[in-house]
Design a protein around this motif. Sequence first.
Motif, PDB file in Angstrom:
ATOM      1  N   HIS A 104      20.867  -9.032 -10.385  1.00  0.00           N
ATOM      2  CA  HIS A 104      19.580  -9.646 -10.708  1.00  0.00           C
ATOM      3  C   HIS A 104      19.033  -9.130 -12.035  1.00  0.00           C
ATOM      4  N   GLN A 105      19.251  -7.863 -12.285  1.00  0.00           N
ATOM      5  CA  GLN A 105      18.696  -7.254 -13.487  1.00  0.00           C
ATOM      6  C   GLN A 105      19.336  -7.826 -14.754  1.00  0.00           C
ATOM      7  N   ASN A 106      20.651  -8.028 -14.706  1.00  0.00           N
ATOM      8  CA  ASN A 106      21.366  -8.539 -15.876  1.00  0.00           C
ATOM      9  C   ASN A 106      21.608 -10.047 -15.827  1.00  0.00           C
ATOM     10  N   LYS A 107      21.107 -10.691 -14.755  1.00  0.00           N
ATOM     11  CA  LYS A 107      21.238 -12.141 -14.605  1.00  0.00           C
ATOM     12  C   LYS A 107      22.700 -12.583 -14.699  1.00  0.00           C
ATOM     13  N   LYS A 108      23.537 -11.928 -13.909  1.00  0.00           N
ATOM     14  CA  LYS A 108      24.956 -12.252 -13.844  1.00  0.00           C
ATOM     15  C   LYS A 108      25.353 -12.472 -12.385  1.00  0.00           C
ATOM     16  N   SER A 109      26.274 -13.401 -12.151  1.00  0.00           N
ATOM     17  CA  SER A 109      26.754 -13.637 -10.797  1.00  0.00           C
ATOM     18  C   SER A 109      28.273 -13.759 -10.800  1.00  0.00           C
ATOM     19  N   TYR A 110      28.886 -13.357  -9.673  1.00  0.00           N
ATOM     20  CA  TYR A 110      30.340 -13.343  -9.559  1.00  0.00           C
ATOM     21  C   TYR A 110      30.740 -13.847  -8.172  1.00  0.00           C
ATOM     22  N   LEU A 111      31.871 -14.527  -8.148  1.00  0.00           N
ATOM     23  CA  LEU A 111      32.392 -15.085  -6.899  1.00  0.00           C
ATOM     24  C   LEU A 111      33.702 -14.394  -6.566  1.00  0.00           C
ATOM     25  N   PHE A 112      33.854 -14.005  -5.304  1.00  0.00           N
ATOM     26  CA  PHE A 112      35.116 -13.442  -4.842  1.00  0.00           C
ATOM     27  C   PHE A 112      35.796 -14.456  -3.934  1.00  0.00           C
ATOM     28  N   GLU A 113      36.916 -14.976  -4.398  1.00  0.00           N
ATOM     29  CA  GLU A 113      37.742 -16.020  -3.802  1.00  0.00           C
ATOM     30  C   GLU A 113      37.270 -17.411  -4.241  1.00  0.00           C
ATOM     31  N   ALA A 114      38.261 -18.215  -4.624  1.00  0.00           N
ATOM     32  CA  ALA A 114      38.011 -19.615  -4.987  1.00  0.00           C
ATOM     33  C   ALA A 114      38.559 -20.466  -3.844  1.00  0.00           C
ATOM     34  N   THR A 115      37.705 -20.774  -2.893  1.00  0.00           N
ATOM     35  CA  THR A 115      38.128 -21.418  -1.648  1.00  0.00           C
ATOM     36  C   THR A 115      38.004 -22.933  -1.723  1.00  0.00           C
ATOM     37  N   PRO A 116      38.578 -23.645  -0.743  1.00  0.00           N
ATOM     38  CA  PRO A 116      38.371 -25.094  -0.676  1.00  0.00           C
ATOM     39  C   PRO A 116      36.897 -25.474  -0.491  1.00  0.00           C
ATOM     40  N   ASP A 117      36.077 -24.519  -0.087  1.00  0.00           N
ATOM     41  CA  ASP A 117      34.635 -24.753   0.089  1.00  0.00           C
ATOM     42  C   ASP A 117      33.836 -24.315  -1.138  1.00  0.00           C
ATOM     43  N   MET A 118      34.493 -24.122  -2.267  1.00  0.00           N
ATOM     44  CA  MET A 118      33.827 -23.552  -3.428  1.00  0.00           C
ATOM     45  C   MET A 118      32.624 -24.353  -3.933  1.00  0.00           C
ATOM     46  N   PRO A 119      32.646 -25.692  -3.943  1.00  0.00           N
ATOM     47  CA  PRO A 119      31.453 -26.409  -4.420  1.00  0.00           C
ATOM     48  C   PRO A 119      30.182 -26.011  -3.671  1.00  0.00           C
ATOM     49  N   ALA A 120      30.249 -25.980  -2.341  1.00  0.00           N
ATOM     50  CA  ALA A 120      29.075 -25.589  -1.554  1.00  0.00           C
ATOM     51  C   ALA A 120      28.746 -24.118  -1.762  1.00  0.00           C
ATOM     52  N   GLN A 121      29.772 -23.282  -1.880  1.00  0.00           N
ATOM     53  CA  GLN A 121      29.532 -21.848  -2.043  1.00  0.00           C
ATOM     54  C   GLN A 121      28.892 -21.535  -3.391  1.00  0.00           C
ATOM     55  N   LEU A 122      29.280 -22.272  -4.432  1.00  0.00           N
ATOM     56  CA  LEU A 122      28.634 -22.073  -5.731  1.00  0.00           C
ATOM     57  C   LEU A 122      27.175 -22.521  -5.696  1.00  0.00           C
ATOM     58  N   LYS A 123      26.887 -23.529  -4.882  1.00  0.00           N
ATOM     59  CA  LYS A 123      25.494 -23.966  -4.725  1.00  0.00           C
ATOM     60  C   LYS A 123      24.670 -22.853  -4.085  1.00  0.00           C
ATOM     61  N   PHE A 124      25.217 -22.225  -3.043  1.00  0.00           N
ATOM     62  CA  PHE A 124      24.513 -21.115  -2.390  1.00  0.00           C
ATOM     63  C   PHE A 124      24.351 -19.947  -3.350  1.00  0.00           C
ATOM     64  N   LEU A 125      25.384 -19.670  -4.131  1.00  0.00           N
ATOM     65  CA  LEU A 125      25.309 -18.567  -5.084  1.00  0.00           C
ATOM     66  C   LEU A 125      24.227 -18.831  -6.123  1.00  0.00           C
ATOM     67  N   LYS A 126      24.141 -20.060  -6.582  1.00  0.00           N
ATOM     68  CA  LYS A 126      23.115 -20.413  -7.572  1.00  0.00           C
ATOM     69  C   LYS A 126      21.717 -20.260  -6.989  1.00  0.00           C
ATOM     70  N   GLU A 127      21.553 -20.575  -5.716  1.00  0.00           N
ATOM     71  CA  GLU A 127      20.250 -20.434  -5.082  1.00  0.00           C
ATOM     72  C   GLU A 127      19.808 -18.972  -5.043  1.00  0.00           C
ATOM     73  N   HIS A 128      20.779 -18.065  -4.975  1.00  0.00           N
ATOM     74  CA  HIS A 128      20.455 -16.637  -4.972  1.00  0.00           C
ATOM     75  C   HIS A 128      20.308 -16.091  -6.383  1.00  0.00           C
ATOM     76  N   ASP A 129      20.812 -16.813  -7.364  1.00  0.00           N
ATOM     77  CA  ASP A 129      20.740 -16.384  -8.755  1.00  0.00           C
ATOM     78  C   ASP A 129      20.168 -17.525  -9.575  1.00  0.00           C
ATOM     79  N   GLN A 130      18.872 -17.496  -9.773  1.00  0.00           N
ATOM     80  CA  GLN A 130      18.192 -18.604 -10.436  1.00  0.00           C
ATOM     81  C   GLN A 130      18.639 -18.798 -11.884  1.00  0.00           C
ATOM     82  N   GLY A 131      19.251 -17.776 -12.480  1.00  0.00           N
ATOM     83  CA  GLY A 131      19.719 -17.911 -13.853  1.00  0.00           C
ATOM     84  C   GLY A 131      21.090 -18.546 -13.948  1.00  0.00           C
TER      85      GLY A 131
END
Length: 318
Positions: free
Chosen positions: A78-105
């Motif tokens: 949150h401090q550096n406004k960076k986000s990272y994903l561990f594993e690129a799954t078949p559900d990645m589109p939805a998971q990236l949406k959830f990740l974005k919701e947790h990281d507004q930047g």
Amino acid sequence: MKHYLIVLAIFLGACNEKPSEKIDAQSQPEQTSVSLYILGTVQDGGSPHIGCQKSCCTGLFNNPDPTRKVVSLGMVDHQNKKSYLFEATPDMPAQLKFLKEHDQGNKGTPDGIFVTHAHIGHYTGLMYLGREALGGKNVPVYAMPRMKEFLETNGPWEQLVSLSNIDIQTIQNEIKIQLTDNLAVIPFTVPHRDEYSETVGYKIIGPNKTALFIPDIDKWSKWEKDIVKEIRSVDFAFLDATFFDGPEINSRNIAEIPHPFVVESMELFKNMPETEKSKVHFIHFNHTNALLNQNSESYEKVLEAGFHVSTFDQEFNL
């Protein structure tokens, strides 16, 4: 008398002041600089599972459970406004949406994607970064040497490289990657079915706490390291729990798909102190695994033994 009245007035005025600002400030939870999110808990084939006619799947085909995502972690600094994903799954589109919701930047793609190995639940989500979908621009993908070579020399993955949809960052066994001043990652190899690539787990190091992520391993006894000691060295351990026990997979040859059964792991960990047991969070559940059902006896056994079962969208502060 006049002096007394002045002092009394000051005292009463002070008593009537609302100290809410001070109290509210103290009651607010401290904002952590790094958060870990569970974005998926299911084994590669998902739940419901292709071809499954058992009760664990039949109802889900008609009424899908939106929390049944393939195993993945999301990290947000949150401090550096960076986000990272561990594993690129078949559900990645939805998971990236959830990740974005947790990281507004987050602009839609993370600042890096870490993959563990070349089995379908762990890297095939990269396809969504290609020309047919997102058309990503040099999305950093962190991969071991064999995994990097596999992506670069096999279609359709090599097109992601040639079109600069992804930018593969080579990682090495036991070599730390410093992502930000708050966040570092150490990959380490584990024994698994390495048909196309190595298999790694990750140690994720935050400013205050650390996490172990091993979604796939053959058996703990095959690993050169002592998993009990590794758990002792971290604050959270997200560990392979593909199958609860042997009878669960009586239709498959376990020699072809070896994993530590949950009952084996619990037996191995049974003498650890309660504080150490509480670090263990089982993850990566096959569609047949009763731990997907919070009302099952298996689920209760795990909790009673002092361990945890990972659930979708949990948050952990590092």
